[in-house]
Design a protein around this motif. Structure first.
Motif, PDB file in Angstrom:
ATOM      1  N   VAL A   1       5.115   8.733  14.371  1.00 52.94           N
ATOM      2  CA  VAL A   1       5.860   9.985  14.307  1.00 52.94           C
ATOM      3  C   VAL A   1       7.338   9.628  14.401  1.00 52.94           C
ATOM      4  O   VAL A   1       8.002   9.830  15.402  1.00 52.94           O
ATOM      5  CB  VAL A   1       5.443  10.954  15.426  1.00 52.94           C
ATOM      6  CG1 VAL A   1       6.142  12.302  15.232  1.00 52.94           C
ATOM      7  CG2 VAL A   1       3.946  11.123  15.441  1.00 52.94           C
ATOM      8  N   ALA A   2       7.833   9.062  13.334  1.00 55.50           N
ATOM      9  CA  ALA A   2       9.193   8.540  13.292  1.00 55.50           C
ATOM     10  C   ALA A   2       9.516   8.298  11.828  1.00 55.50           C
ATOM     11  O   ALA A   2       8.680   8.541  10.951  1.00 55.50           O
ATOM     12  CB  ALA A   2       9.285   7.248  14.086  1.00 55.50           C
ATOM     13  N   ASN A   3      10.712   7.806  11.585  1.00 56.75           N
ATOM     14  CA  ASN A   3      11.085   7.529  10.205  1.00 56.75           C
ATOM     15  C   ASN A   3      10.692   6.129   9.768  1.00 56.75           C
ATOM     16  O   ASN A   3      11.202   5.602   8.798  1.00 56.75           O
ATOM     17  CB  ASN A   3      12.595   7.706  10.031  1.00 56.75           C
ATOM     18  CG  ASN A   3      13.346   6.740  10.942  1.00 56.75           C
ATOM     19  OD1 ASN A   3      12.729   5.993  11.681  1.00 56.75           O
ATOM     20  ND2 ASN A   3      14.663   6.769  10.881  1.00 56.75           N
ATOM     21  N   THR A   4       9.770   5.495  10.556  1.00 61.35           N
ATOM     22  CA  THR A   4       9.421   4.115  10.249  1.00 61.35           C
ATOM     23  C   THR A   4       8.865   3.939   8.848  1.00 61.35           C
ATOM     24  O   THR A   4       9.265   3.055   8.115  1.00 61.35           O
ATOM     25  CB  THR A   4       8.359   3.599  11.257  1.00 61.35           C
ATOM     26  OG1 THR A   4       7.507   4.691  11.595  1.00 61.35           O
ATOM     27  CG2 THR A   4       8.992   3.051  12.494  1.00 61.35           C
ATOM     28  N   PHE A   5       7.910   4.809   8.477  1.00 60.44           N
ATOM     29  CA  PHE A   5       7.232   4.606   7.197  1.00 60.44           C
ATOM     30  C   PHE A   5       7.466   5.720   6.182  1.00 60.44           C
ATOM     31  O   PHE A   5       7.198   5.541   5.004  1.00 60.44           O
ATOM     32  CB  PHE A   5       5.731   4.417   7.431  1.00 60.44           C
ATOM     33  CG  PHE A   5       5.455   3.292   8.378  1.00 60.44           C
ATOM     34  CD1 PHE A   5       5.840   1.988   8.058  1.00 60.44           C
ATOM     35  CD2 PHE A   5       4.861   3.518   9.605  1.00 60.44           C
ATOM     36  CE1 PHE A   5       5.621   0.946   8.934  1.00 60.44           C
ATOM     37  CE2 PHE A   5       4.640   2.482  10.485  1.00 60.44           C
ATOM     38  CZ  PHE A   5       5.017   1.188  10.159  1.00 60.44           C
ATOM     39  N   VAL A   6       7.909   6.865   6.680  1.00 63.36           N
ATOM     40  CA  VAL A   6       8.177   7.951   5.739  1.00 63.36           C
ATOM     41  C   VAL A   6       9.555   8.532   6.048  1.00 63.36           C
ATOM     42  O   VAL A   6       9.993   8.489   7.187  1.00 63.36           O
ATOM     43  CB  VAL A   6       7.119   9.079   5.863  1.00 63.36           C
ATOM     44  CG1 VAL A   6       5.776   8.599   5.381  1.00 63.36           C
ATOM     45  CG2 VAL A   6       7.030   9.583   7.294  1.00 63.36           C
TER      46      VAL A   6
ATOM     47  N   GLY B   1      11.413  -0.121   9.367  1.00 66.43           N
ATOM     48  CA  GLY B   1      10.320   0.464  10.147  1.00 66.43           C
ATOM     49  C   GLY B   1       9.326  -0.590  10.614  1.00 66.43           C
ATOM     50  O   GLY B   1       8.865  -0.564  11.759  1.00 66.43           O
ATOM     51  N   ILE B   2       9.001  -1.523   9.716  1.00 65.95           N
ATOM     52  CA  ILE B   2       8.041  -2.568  10.081  1.00 65.95           C
ATOM     53  C   ILE B   2       8.601  -3.453  11.194  1.00 65.95           C
ATOM     54  O   ILE B   2       7.899  -3.815  12.138  1.00 65.95           O
ATOM     55  CB  ILE B   2       7.669  -3.409   8.841  1.00 65.95           C
ATOM     56  CG1 ILE B   2       6.990  -2.512   7.802  1.00 65.95           C
ATOM     57  CG2 ILE B   2       6.746  -4.546   9.227  1.00 65.95           C
ATOM     58  CD1 ILE B   2       6.825  -3.178   6.444  1.00 65.95           C
ATOM     59  N   PHE B   3       9.886  -3.779  11.062  1.00 59.92           N
ATOM     60  CA  PHE B   3      10.530  -4.563  12.114  1.00 59.92           C
ATOM     61  C   PHE B   3      10.349  -3.894  13.474  1.00 59.92           C
ATOM     62  O   PHE B   3       9.908  -4.506  14.446  1.00 59.92           O
ATOM     63  CB  PHE B   3      12.042  -4.688  11.847  1.00 59.92           C
ATOM     64  CG  PHE B   3      12.413  -5.811  10.920  1.00 59.92           C
ATOM     65  CD1 PHE B   3      11.990  -7.109  11.187  1.00 59.92           C
ATOM     66  CD2 PHE B   3      13.225  -5.588   9.816  1.00 59.92           C
ATOM     67  CE1 PHE B   3      12.351  -8.156  10.351  1.00 59.92           C
ATOM     68  CE2 PHE B   3      13.582  -6.629   8.966  1.00 59.92           C
ATOM     69  CZ  PHE B   3      13.147  -7.913   9.226  1.00 59.92           C
ATOM     70  N   VAL B   4      10.671  -2.600  13.543  1.00 55.45           N
ATOM     71  CA  VAL B   4      10.608  -1.901  14.831  1.00 55.45           C
ATOM     72  C   VAL B   4       9.176  -1.844  15.342  1.00 55.45           C
ATOM     73  O   VAL B   4       8.889  -2.148  16.497  1.00 55.45           O
ATOM     74  CB  VAL B   4      11.138  -0.451  14.717  1.00 55.45           C
ATOM     75  CG1 VAL B   4      11.181   0.179  16.100  1.00 55.45           C
ATOM     76  CG2 VAL B   4      12.495  -0.431  14.096  1.00 55.45           C
ATOM     77  N   GLN B   5       8.272  -1.459  14.439  1.00 57.02           N
ATOM     78  CA  GLN B   5       6.896  -1.319  14.902  1.00 57.02           C
ATOM     79  C   GLN B   5       6.362  -2.635  15.447  1.00 57.02           C
ATOM     80  O   GLN B   5       5.719  -2.671  16.489  1.00 57.02           O
ATOM     81  CB  GLN B   5       5.987  -0.834  13.770  1.00 57.02           C
ATOM     82  CG  GLN B   5       4.653  -0.382  14.327  1.00 57.02           C
ATOM     83  CD  GLN B   5       3.606  -0.168  13.270  1.00 57.02           C
ATOM     84  OE1 GLN B   5       3.519  -0.915  12.294  1.00 57.02           O
ATOM     85  NE2 GLN B   5       2.800   0.857  13.456  1.00 57.02           N
ATOM     86  N   THR B   6       6.656  -3.716  14.759  1.00 53.52           N
ATOM     87  CA  THR B   6       6.124  -5.003  15.190  1.00 53.52           C
ATOM     88  C   THR B   6       6.681  -5.423  16.549  1.00 53.52           C
ATOM     89  O   THR B   6       5.938  -5.884  17.416  1.00 53.52           O
ATOM     90  CB  THR B   6       6.412  -6.090  14.140  1.00 53.52           C
ATOM     91  OG1 THR B   6       5.973  -5.607  12.881  1.00 53.52           O
ATOM     92  CG2 THR B   6       5.699  -7.366  14.484  1.00 53.52           C
ATOM     93  N   VAL B   7       7.986  -5.253  16.746  1.00 52.27           N
ATOM     94  CA  VAL B   7       8.517  -5.688  18.043  1.00 52.27           C
ATOM     95  C   VAL B   7       8.053  -4.766  19.175  1.00 52.27           C
ATOM     96  O   VAL B   7       7.876  -5.211  20.305  1.00 52.27           O
ATOM     97  CB  VAL B   7      10.058  -5.825  18.053  1.00 52.27           C
ATOM     98  CG1 VAL B   7      10.505  -6.904  17.082  1.00 52.27           C
ATOM     99  CG2 VAL B   7      10.755  -4.512  17.790  1.00 52.27           C
TER     100      VAL B   7
ATOM    101  N   VAL C   1       0.835  -1.205   0.000  1.00 54.74           N
ATOM    102  CA  VAL C   1       0.000   0.000   0.000  1.00 54.74           C
ATOM    103  C   VAL C   1       0.865   1.249   0.000  1.00 54.74           C
ATOM    104  O   VAL C   1       0.753   2.109  -0.860  1.00 54.74           O
ATOM    105  CB  VAL C   1      -0.963   0.016   1.204  1.00 54.74           C
ATOM    106  CG1 VAL C   1      -1.747   1.328   1.240  1.00 54.74           C
ATOM    107  CG2 VAL C   1      -1.921  -1.169   1.112  1.00 54.74           C
ATOM    108  N   PHE C   2       1.768   1.328   1.005  1.00 50.71           N
ATOM    109  CA  PHE C   2       2.630   2.500   1.073  1.00 50.71           C
ATOM    110  C   PHE C   2       3.749   2.406   0.045  1.00 50.71           C
ATOM    111  O   PHE C   2       4.144   3.386  -0.564  1.00 50.71           O
ATOM    112  CB  PHE C   2       3.262   2.645   2.474  1.00 50.71           C
ATOM    113  CG  PHE C   2       2.285   3.053   3.539  1.00 50.71           C
ATOM    114  CD1 PHE C   2       0.962   3.330   3.236  1.00 50.71           C
ATOM    115  CD2 PHE C   2       2.697   3.176   4.854  1.00 50.71           C
ATOM    116  CE1 PHE C   2       0.062   3.706   4.228  1.00 50.71           C
ATOM    117  CE2 PHE C   2       1.804   3.553   5.853  1.00 50.71           C
ATOM    118  CZ  PHE C   2       0.494   3.803   5.545  1.00 50.71           C
ATOM    119  N   GLY C   3       4.243   1.187  -0.101  1.00 51.18           N
ATOM    120  CA  GLY C   3       5.428   0.974  -0.941  1.00 51.18           C
ATOM    121  C   GLY C   3       5.243   1.474  -2.355  1.00 51.18           C
ATOM    122  O   GLY C   3       6.209   1.874  -3.012  1.00 51.18           O
ATOM    123  N   SER C   4       3.995   1.443  -2.807  1.00 51.55           N
ATOM    124  CA  SER C   4       3.764   1.886  -4.174  1.00 51.55           C
ATOM    125  C   SER C   4       3.559   3.393  -4.245  1.00 51.55           C
ATOM    126  O   SER C   4       3.643   3.992  -5.311  1.00 51.55           O
ATOM    127  CB  SER C   4       2.526   1.178  -4.742  1.00 51.55           C
ATOM    128  OG  SER C   4       2.553  -0.179  -4.360  1.00 51.55           O
TER     129      SER C   4
END
Lengths: 328, 267
Positions: B186-191, B65-71, B46-49
């Motif tokens: 509010v981090a560099n996880t996804f943007v 970012g996904i790694f961090v958010q998930t853990v 979704v975001f990747g595109s």
């Protein structure tokens, strides 16, 4: 006899609410003390302090001769606790629950397993022992919880409302198990709001209300304190009521109550069964037909009402407050 | 010394008990396994595109970012687990036993490492399928995974403390959502940070979650060749900055949680 449980002037506040207000207790070795009171009377708070889960604001307590505040770990080695809610892990099997408790008492791997099987056997849970606890009935869960309290063969046992929420059959089963334990010499402190339960299990009863003991003694002593056995009878015909009242007047030691519509007559007497027999004999001589008759001794409900001015099962505001405070 | 051994022995018993639950409650296991897959696919596609991460494949950028958010979300298990044990009276039982006072918390946080290892493995596997690669060495990759686990371990203690404070597991889930969502978004996880406005950007730059994401991207080699880290100390030294946060969190929340355990009253 030495006291295995001794509390002096225990005080505990939850904010504004005084859960305990200077409670004294003494339980001689090998006896059962029933701590009887309505919700919020302070029973659970007392048990939590004695079982080292809570520190008192004032006062002191010893269990098996060890101070609960100064050496809580020493106390923990001597006690077993079974709470109001079955504190067993529903995802573990019965065996795993008991084995885990054994390991945490540091019995060692082998001894823990052995003890777990032994207790399952004893509490009639062998067959269910390897099933997850969530498949157990309420009564089975409660038995397992009780077994958990016995893993380390404690000399002092605390049971906080052990049968609350159980159906009558499970309750009777639990009573049987508890009575067997006591026979083996365990000192037991039991809280209950069931007057019948205290009557059944306890050697001595302490009635508590609003954080303090309001009466102590055996079940019989408490009943005597409230006084009054009554002869109660129901006659066949309404026309006999006046004559029945006249007969009862010969034995009554107080006011006679007559309920016309139910043909129910009762009178306070002294002399117990003897008074009953003489009453019946006189009724027979007067050819009064009696449908139902009995000598009614006061129940602990009466005791409670007499002592506190309110019924035992009443859920007072204080009770709700205490529970609220505990949950914070 | 014996006290330390007791914590380990008792902690191991509690850990084992918690792990049995993983097997017995398949719903939990499914959540542990499915949610990372969902995160990777959802965010990746979704975001990747839609977002341009500046040269590098955005999907690859996203993985850190996904790694961090998930853990970080995984730490919620610790809180919910403690709250559930409180609610059911199991903590009372533990507290009436002559066991170590910190073993229940150490046991719980330890078993949650297992949860997190599982979800990292699943995430990495899913990532590989959609084109994510480790472009550095095995050692650096392992260091990256270790850093993720360390950070989530520290965060478990925060959630464990919260779990002992609140009345039910549901509250943990709701409360943690309110904390974790802003912290991880509010981090560099996804943007890329450059896209954030003023205050948000400053917050994001010093947000430890950004540092962890930055660190693992560096360690996995998921940043573009010409990438220049933002000129703030936290992101110039993301590994060190993360470790400092881990130390601070543990120094505060281990004693705090143990103290709360000792005085915790059941409900």
């Amino acid at each position: 006899m030495t006291d295995m449980i001794r509390a002096n002037g225990l005080v505990k506040h939850y904010g504004e609410v005084k859960a305990l207000d200077g409670l004294d207790l003494a339980v001689p070795e090998g006896t059962v003390l029933g701590l009887l009171g309505p919700n919020g009377a302070g029973k659970t708070t007392a048990v939590r302090i004695l079982a080292t889960l809570l520190e008192p604001d004032a006062g002191s307590a010893e269990v098996a001769g060890i101070d609960v505040v100064a050496d809580p770990d020493g106390v923990r080695k001597q006690i077993g606790l079974s709470g109001q809610y079955a504190a067993v892990d529903e995802h573990l099997t019965g065996f795993e629950n008991l084995d885990m408790i054994g390991r945490l008492y540091r019995l060692g791997r082998k001894a823990s397993r052995l003890r777990a099987r032994e207790l399952l056997e004893r509490f009639d849970l062998s067959e269910a022992g390897d099933r997850p606890v969530k498949t157990y009935s309420g009564g089975m869960q409660r038995r397992l919880d009780l077994a958990g309290a016995l893993v380390a063969e404690p000399v002092v046992l605390f049971l906080d409302e052990p049968t609350t929420g159980l159906d009558p059959r499970s309750r009777t089963e639990s009573w049987k198990v508890i009575r067997e334990l006591v026979k083996e010499g365990t000192t037991l402190l039991l809280t209950t709001q069931y007057l019948e339960e205290a009557d059944h299990l306890a050697d001595d009863i302490v009635v508590i209300d609003l954080g303090n003991a309001i009466a102590r003694g055996t079940s019989d002593q408490l009943k005597t304190q409230v006084g009054g056995e009554r002869v109660e009878l129901v006659v066949e015909s309404t026309s006999d009521l006046a004559r029945t009242e006249a007969v009862l007047a010969e034995f009554a030691v107080g006011d006679i109550q007559v309920e016309t519509h139910s043909r129910h007559v009762s009178a306070p007497v002294s002399g117990g069964a003897d008074a009953l027999i003489r009453t019946l004999r006189r009724l027979d001589e007067n050819a009064i037909k009696v449908l139902d008759v009995g000598l009614r001794r006061p129940t602990l409900d009466d005791v409670f009402l007499e002592l506190t001015g309110h019924a035992a099962e009443a859920d007072t505001d204080g009770a709700d407050k205490e529970r609220e405070m505990i949950s914070q | 010394m014996t006290e330390v051994l007791d914590v380990f022995a008792d902690g191991a018993v509690v850990t084992k008990r918690n792990l049995i639950k993983i097997i017995r409650v398949p719903e939990v296991l499914v959540w542990v396994l499915i949610s990372p897959i969902m995160f990777v696919l959802l965010f990746g596609y979704v975001f990747g595109s839609a977002i341009d991460a500046g040269g590098v494949s955005y999907r690859e950028f996203l993985m850190g970012g996904i790694f961090v958010q998930t853990v970080v979300f995984g730490a919620t298990f610790t809180g919910a687990g403690m709250a559930e044990d409180m609610q059911k009276g199991i903590i009372d039982r533990f507290r009436s036993l002559p066991m170590s006072r910190s073993a229940v918390l150490f046991g719980r946080t330890a078993s949650d490492i297992v949860y997190n290892v599982l979800s990292i493995v699943i995430m990495a596997g899913t990532g590989l399928l959609i084109g994510w690669r480790v472009r550095t060495s095995i050692l650096e990759a392992l260091a990256g995974f270790a850093l993720l686990l360390l950070f989530s371990y520290a965060f478990s203690w925060v959630m464990g403390y919260i779990g002992l404070l609140v009345p039910s597991p549901e509250v943990v889930n709701n409360a943690s959502f309110m904390v974790i969502m802003p912290l991880t978004f509010v981090a560099n996880t996804f943007v890329p940070l450059e896209s954030l406005p003023g205050v948000l950007r400053t917050f994001a730059e010093w947000n430890p979650v950004s540092a962890v994401a930055q660190a693992v991207r560096e360690l996995f080699g998921n940043l573009p060749a010409d990438y220049v880290a933002p000129d703030v100390w936290s992101l110039q030294n993301p590994v060190l900055y993360t470790l400092i946060w881990v130390a601070i969190i543990l120094a505060i929340f281990v004693p705090l949680a143990v103290r709360q355990y000792k005085r915790a009253a059941s409900r």
